[in-house]
Design a protein around this motif. Structure first.
Motif, PDB file in Angstrom:
ATOM      1  N   ARG A 252       4.546  -7.692  12.579  1.00 38.10           N
ATOM      2  CA  ARG A 252       4.232  -9.232  12.284  1.00 38.10           C
ATOM      3  C   ARG A 252       2.733  -8.918  11.575  1.00 38.10           C
ATOM      4  O   ARG A 252       2.320  -9.737  10.945  1.00 38.10           O
ATOM      5  CB  ARG A 252       3.891 -10.338  13.352  1.00 38.10           C
ATOM      6  CG  ARG A 252       5.270 -10.320  13.870  1.00 38.10           C
ATOM      7  CD  ARG A 252       5.320 -11.395  14.959  1.00 38.10           C
ATOM      8  NE  ARG A 252       4.901 -12.951  14.307  1.00 38.10           N
ATOM      9  CZ  ARG A 252       3.908 -13.650  14.994  1.00 38.10           C
ATOM     10  NH1 ARG A 252       3.159 -13.367  15.912  1.00 38.10           N
ATOM     11  NH2 ARG A 252       3.419 -14.698  14.050  1.00 38.10           N
ATOM     12  N   TYR A 253       2.046  -8.133  12.015  1.00 39.76           N
ATOM     13  CA  TYR A 253       0.548  -7.876  11.272  1.00 39.76           C
ATOM     14  C   TYR A 253       0.642  -7.273   9.894  1.00 39.76           C
ATOM     15  O   TYR A 253      -0.453  -7.232   9.388  1.00 39.76           O
ATOM     16  CB  TYR A 253      -0.292  -6.960  12.441  1.00 39.76           C
ATOM     17  CG  TYR A 253      -0.416  -7.991  13.647  1.00 39.76           C
ATOM     18  CD1 TYR A 253      -1.721  -8.809  13.662  1.00 39.76           C
ATOM     19  CD2 TYR A 253       0.257  -7.831  14.793  1.00 39.76           C
ATOM     20  CE1 TYR A 253      -1.922  -9.562  14.724  1.00 39.76           C
ATOM     21  CE2 TYR A 253       0.022  -8.820  15.725  1.00 39.76           C
ATOM     22  CZ  TYR A 253      -1.084  -9.370  15.823  1.00 39.76           C
ATOM     23  OH  TYR A 253      -1.547 -10.237  17.047  1.00 39.76           O
ATOM     24  N   VAL A 254       1.765  -6.267   9.638  1.00 39.88           N
ATOM     25  CA  VAL A 254       1.744  -5.694   8.511  1.00 39.88           C
ATOM     26  C   VAL A 254       1.768  -6.994   7.364  1.00 39.88           C
ATOM     27  O   VAL A 254       1.018  -6.851   6.136  1.00 39.88           O
ATOM     28  CB  VAL A 254       3.101  -5.244   8.121  1.00 39.88           C
ATOM     29  CG1 VAL A 254       3.317  -4.791   6.908  1.00 39.88           C
ATOM     30  CG2 VAL A 254       2.996  -3.957   9.215  1.00 39.88           C
ATOM     31  N   ARG A 255       2.185  -8.159   7.643  1.00 42.96           N
ATOM     32  CA  ARG A 255       2.125  -9.216   6.502  1.00 42.96           C
ATOM     33  C   ARG A 255       0.682  -9.604   6.012  1.00 42.96           C
ATOM     34  O   ARG A 255       0.379  -9.864   4.826  1.00 42.96           O
ATOM     35  CB  ARG A 255       2.693 -10.286   7.065  1.00 42.96           C
ATOM     36  CG  ARG A 255       2.424 -11.927   6.387  1.00 42.96           C
ATOM     37  CD  ARG A 255       2.898 -11.595   4.949  1.00 42.96           C
ATOM     38  NE  ARG A 255       2.955 -12.844   4.185  1.00 42.96           N
ATOM     39  CZ  ARG A 255       2.677 -12.754   3.054  1.00 42.96           C
ATOM     40  NH1 ARG A 255       2.790 -11.852   2.247  1.00 42.96           N
ATOM     41  NH2 ARG A 255       2.218 -13.935   2.203  1.00 42.96           N
ATOM     42  N   LEU A 256      -0.217  -9.116   7.051  1.00 48.50           N
ATOM     43  CA  LEU A 256      -1.751  -9.481   6.534  1.00 48.50           C
ATOM     44  C   LEU A 256      -2.245  -8.432   5.634  1.00 48.50           C
ATOM     45  O   LEU A 256      -3.012  -8.764   4.577  1.00 48.50           O
ATOM     46  CB  LEU A 256      -2.681  -9.369   7.897  1.00 48.50           C
ATOM     47  CG  LEU A 256      -2.378 -10.051   9.187  1.00 48.50           C
ATOM     48  CD1 LEU A 256      -2.952  -9.979  10.428  1.00 48.50           C
ATOM     49  CD2 LEU A 256      -1.959 -11.762   8.839  1.00 48.50           C
ATOM     50  N   ILE A 257      -1.631  -7.251   5.481  1.00 45.33           N
ATOM     51  CA  ILE A 257      -1.818  -6.520   4.529  1.00 45.33           C
ATOM     52  C   ILE A 257      -1.434  -6.788   3.316  1.00 45.33           C
ATOM     53  O   ILE A 257      -1.876  -6.794   2.047  1.00 45.33           O
ATOM     54  CB  ILE A 257      -1.638  -5.139   4.749  1.00 45.33           C
ATOM     55  CG1 ILE A 257      -2.159  -4.616   6.047  1.00 45.33           C
ATOM     56  CG2 ILE A 257      -1.665  -4.082   3.848  1.00 45.33           C
ATOM     57  CD1 ILE A 257      -1.684  -3.124   6.565  1.00 45.33           C
ATOM     58  N   ASP A 258      -0.077  -7.418   3.207  1.00 41.75           N
ATOM     59  CA  ASP A 258       0.582  -7.863   2.143  1.00 41.75           C
ATOM     60  C   ASP A 258      -0.241  -8.972   1.570  1.00 41.75           C
ATOM     61  O   ASP A 258      -0.157  -9.142   0.195  1.00 41.75           O
ATOM     62  CB  ASP A 258       2.008  -8.595   2.413  1.00 41.75           C
ATOM     63  CG  ASP A 258       2.957  -7.480   2.773  1.00 41.75           C
ATOM     64  OD1 ASP A 258       2.820  -6.507   2.697  1.00 41.75           O
ATOM     65  OD2 ASP A 258       3.879  -7.549   3.543  1.00 41.75           O
TER      66      ASP A 258
END
Length: 272
Positions: A252-258
């Motif tokens: 879910r934290y990958v979205r923060l890089i997006d």
């Protein structure tokens, strides 16, 4: 190796720090482990804290956590907090609040164009990445929105003082931090109001550092995830305004890089 813990991100006032230390200290004791709490207050950059050896049960911002995973420096996700206010809807999430002075005439973020913006630090999800993603959508072809972009102010308290003192006209602050502040030191928000919000994203999480073995991290995680089931811990949870702990989902934290990539794609690398 000495284990160290930190609640710096949410030590909004002495009573809040005491509540966090009591809660996490009880969890460490139940897990049969002992970690020394370190403060690492501003002006020491919080990024230095996350690089200390023996990190165990320390709050870490979700965006740096995701970037570390991407770079191959894997922190162990120990637990996420579900804050106990209704707005969080039983989820381990948070958002940033765009703040202005109470006498500001603005009704929307677009109204604040041409004003003076204040930011905290560049490695913060709530203080940089999340507001930048929102503001990027308002900037025409990545151009400047503000007459000035001032920072770093280092921590939320610095931003609040700057806003109240008329150094800046708009800022964005971690909403979970603000909710705790409204409980422990509401006077710090006197004369200020919320203008807008960023979208909800996964909240900062408790981590163990790359040099702490996974079995040790798992001992604390197992205790935290079941604390809400034990009546003897109910008051500790209430004092810290924690409904329960849950296991973070790293994906879910990958979205923060997006969010960062989207701002860059819009030609808005800086809040300006």
């Amino acid at each position: 190796m000495e284990l160290i813990a930190s609640t710096r991100m949410y030590d909004v006032a002495p009573a809040a720090q005491a509540a966090w230390h009591a809660l996490l200290g009880a969890a460490q004791a139940r897990a049969g482990l002992d970690a020394r709490f370190v403060e690492y207050r501003w002006p020491t950059p919080i990024g230095e804290l996350w690089g200390l050896p023996g990190l165990y049960g320390a709050f870490m911002c979700g965006w740096p956590y995701a970037l570390a995973l991407q770079a191959g420096r894997a922190y162990t996700a120990v637990a996420s907090v579900v804050p106990d206010w209704p707005a969080y809807q039983g989820q381990p999430r948070y958002r940033s609040e765009f703040l202005v002075r109470a006498d500001s005439p603005w009704c929307t973020l677009a109204d604040a164009a041409g004003s003076r913006y204040g930011w905290m630090v560049r490695d913060s999800q709530s203080g940089w990445n999340a507001p930048r993603a929102v503001l990027a959508k308002l900037a025409i072809h990545g151009g400047a929105l503000f007459s000035e972009s001032k920072g770093p102010y280092g921590n939320p308290r610095g931003l609040l003082r700057a806003l109240a003192g008329n150094e800046i006209d708009l800022t964005a602050v971690d909403g979970w931090y603000l909710d705790l502040l409204r409980v422990h030191d509401a006077d710090a928000l006197a004369g200020l109001r919320t203008l807008a919000y960023t979208p909800w994203t996964p909240n900062p999480l408790l981590v163990a550092g790359p040099d702490v073995d996974s079995a040790t991290a798992a001992r604390l995680s197992r205790v935290l995830l079941t604390m809400h089931e034990d009546p003897q811990h109910a008051q500790l949870l209430r004092d810290a305004r924690v409904a329960r702990f849950v296991l973070p989902e790293a994906a879910r934290y990958v979205r923060l890089i997006d969010m960062e990539r989207e701002a860059l794609a819009r030609g808005y690398p800086e809040i300006r």
